[in-house]
Design a protein around this motif. Structure first.
Motif, PDB file in Angstrom:
ATOM      1  N   HIS A 192      -2.012   2.700   9.335  1.00 37.03           N
ATOM      2  CA  HIS A 192      -2.739   2.443   8.098  1.00 37.03           C
ATOM      3  C   HIS A 192      -1.860   2.467   6.845  1.00 37.03           C
ATOM      4  CE1 HIS A 192      -2.431   6.714   8.726  1.00 37.03           C
ATOM      5  NE2 HIS A 192      -2.544   6.871   7.430  1.00 37.03           N
ATOM      6  N   MET A 193      -0.589   2.825   6.979  1.00 31.45           N
ATOM      7  CA  MET A 193       0.250   2.961   5.793  1.00 31.45           C
ATOM      8  C   MET A 193       0.413   1.637   5.055  1.00 31.45           C
ATOM      9  SD  MET A 193       4.045   4.418   5.173  1.00 31.45           S
ATOM     10  CE  MET A 193       4.834   2.897   4.750  1.00 31.45           C
ATOM     11  N   THR A 223       1.364   9.229  -0.134  1.00 26.13           N
ATOM     12  CA  THR A 223       0.923   9.545   1.225  1.00 26.13           C
ATOM     13  C   THR A 223       1.470  10.901   1.667  1.00 26.13           C
ATOM     14  OG1 THR A 223       0.846   8.684   3.486  1.00 26.13           O
ATOM     15  CG2 THR A 223       2.874   8.338   2.294  1.00 26.13           C
ATOM     16  N   TRP A 275      -0.289  -0.827  -2.289  1.00 28.47           N
ATOM     17  CA  TRP A 275      -0.930  -1.737  -3.235  1.00 28.47           C
ATOM     18  C   TRP A 275       0.023  -2.039  -4.390  1.00 28.47           C
ATOM     19  CZ3 TRP A 275      -6.070   1.434  -3.987  1.00 28.47           C
ATOM     20  CH2 TRP A 275      -6.781   1.429  -2.785  1.00 28.47           C
ATOM     21  N   SER A 299       2.554   3.622  -2.796  1.00 26.34           N
ATOM     22  CA  SER A 299       1.449   4.441  -2.309  1.00 26.34           C
ATOM     23  C   SER A 299       1.862   5.904  -2.315  1.00 26.34           C
ATOM     24  CB  SER A 299       1.069   4.023  -0.891  1.00 26.34           C
ATOM     25  OG  SER A 299       0.086   4.877  -0.359  1.00 26.34           O
ATOM     26  N   ARG A 355      -4.146  -1.859  -7.733  1.00 25.99           N
ATOM     27  CA  ARG A 355      -4.585  -0.479  -7.950  1.00 25.99           C
ATOM     28  C   ARG A 355      -5.440  -0.367  -9.211  1.00 25.99           C
ATOM     29  NH1 ARG A 355      -0.415   1.736  -6.602  1.00 25.99           N
ATOM     30  NH2 ARG A 355      -1.049   2.731  -4.702  1.00 25.99           N
ATOM     31  N   GLY A 382      -3.803  -4.567   0.826  1.00 25.78           N
ATOM     32  CA  GLY A 382      -2.506  -3.904   0.899  1.00 25.78           C
ATOM     33  C   GLY A 382      -1.436  -4.850   1.415  1.00 25.78           C
ATOM     34  N   GLU A 387     -11.674  -1.971  -0.850  1.00 25.86           N
ATOM     35  CA  GLU A 387     -10.274  -1.682  -1.143  1.00 25.86           C
ATOM     36  C   GLU A 387      -9.433  -2.941  -0.948  1.00 25.86           C
ATOM     37  OE1 GLU A 387      -8.868   1.560   1.222  1.00 25.86           O
ATOM     38  OE2 GLU A 387     -10.044   3.038   0.135  1.00 25.86           O
ATOM     39  N   GLN A 406      -1.628  -0.770   4.797  1.00 28.45           N
ATOM     40  CA  GLN A 406      -2.882  -1.088   4.100  1.00 28.45           C
ATOM     41  C   GLN A 406      -2.992  -0.318   2.784  1.00 28.45           C
ATOM     42  OE1 GLN A 406      -5.673   0.108   7.070  1.00 28.45           O
ATOM     43  NE2 GLN A 406      -5.304  -1.670   8.363  1.00 28.45           N
ATOM     44  N   GLN A 407      -2.279   0.800   2.674  1.00 27.93           N
ATOM     45  CA  GLN A 407      -2.340   1.623   1.467  1.00 27.93           C
ATOM     46  C   GLN A 407      -1.279   1.250   0.429  1.00 27.93           C
ATOM     47  OE1 GLN A 407      -1.997   5.524   3.129  1.00 27.93           O
ATOM     48  NE2 GLN A 407      -4.149   5.630   3.704  1.00 27.93           N
ATOM     49  N   ARG A 454       5.176  -2.877  -4.155  1.00 30.24           N
ATOM     50  CA  ARG A 454       3.988  -2.111  -3.763  1.00 30.24           C
ATOM     51  C   ARG A 454       4.355  -0.629  -3.634  1.00 30.24           C
ATOM     52  NH1 ARG A 454      -0.061  -5.244  -1.804  1.00 30.24           N
ATOM     53  NH2 ARG A 454       0.389  -7.446  -1.704  1.00 30.24           N
TER      54      ARG A 454
END
Length: 186
Positions: free
Chosen positions: A141-142, A107, A147, A105, A152, A174, A171, A144-145, A103
């Motif tokens: 929240h990281m 950020t 993916w 992301s 994606r 994650g 969404e 959850q982001q 996964r």
């Protein structure tokens, strides 16, 4: 009618209508009690909310923005009364790529001195404040982001297919496992 006659008249009516007098006194007492209880609850809630808000770091912090570290003299800020700590943070632009398992992301990230953060009263929801150079603090929240490539692509495909009037697609969930104490590639 004289005052003395008025008092006699009142006493006579009070003796004659004892139930009405009792009910009037009872209603007045209940109303006063209700107002006192209502005011106590209101003041208690206000005090509780105020205490909760005032102990948060965001209320007690002042942000001074500068282009470079030399713009603001950190030692000068420390000289003021009631300054508990001066924390310097450096935002990393553009966003950084984070990878965990299969996964990833993009950020935003920031560099900071964790000793200064501790002095300023930084509290974490879970885990501990980093003590070594290879430890990081992440937001709730990281995970959850994070993916997969497949998630994606599917999300972007759905996003491109929706028109302005339609609801935006949901969404992906994650990373659903606990991210605490995991090795993350930055």
């Amino acid at each position: 009618m004289k005052f003395r006659d008025q008092v006699k008249f009142i006493r006579r009516n009070m003796k004659k209508n004892r139930l009405r007098v009792f009910m009037t006194i009872l209603a007045t007492t209940m109303a006063c009690s209700f107002l006192i209880v209502l005011a106590s609850v209101g003041f208690g809630l206000q005090k509780s909310a105020q205490d909760e808000i005032m102990k948060q770091q965001i209320i007690t912090e002042i942000k001074v923005l500068g282009k470079e570290k030399g713009d603001v003299k950190i030692d000068d800020l420390k000289k003021y009364d009631h300054v508990k700590s001066v924390v310097s943070r450096t935002a990393i632009n553009p966003s950084v790529n984070i990878e965990l398992d299969n996964r990833s992301s993009e950020t935003p990230a920031a560099l900071t001195d964790m000793k200064e953060e501790k002095e300023a009263g930084l509290e974490l929801d879970r885990g501990k404040v980093p003590t070594s150079a290879n430890e990081i603090v992440v937001g709730y929240h990281m995970a959850q982001q994070l993916w997969t490539k497949k998630e994606r692509e599917a999300y972007e495909k759905e996003l491109n297919q929706t028109s302005n009037g339609e609801e935006t697609p949901k969404e992906p969930k994650g990373y659903t496992k606990d991210i605490l104490n995991k090795v993350i590639q930055i």
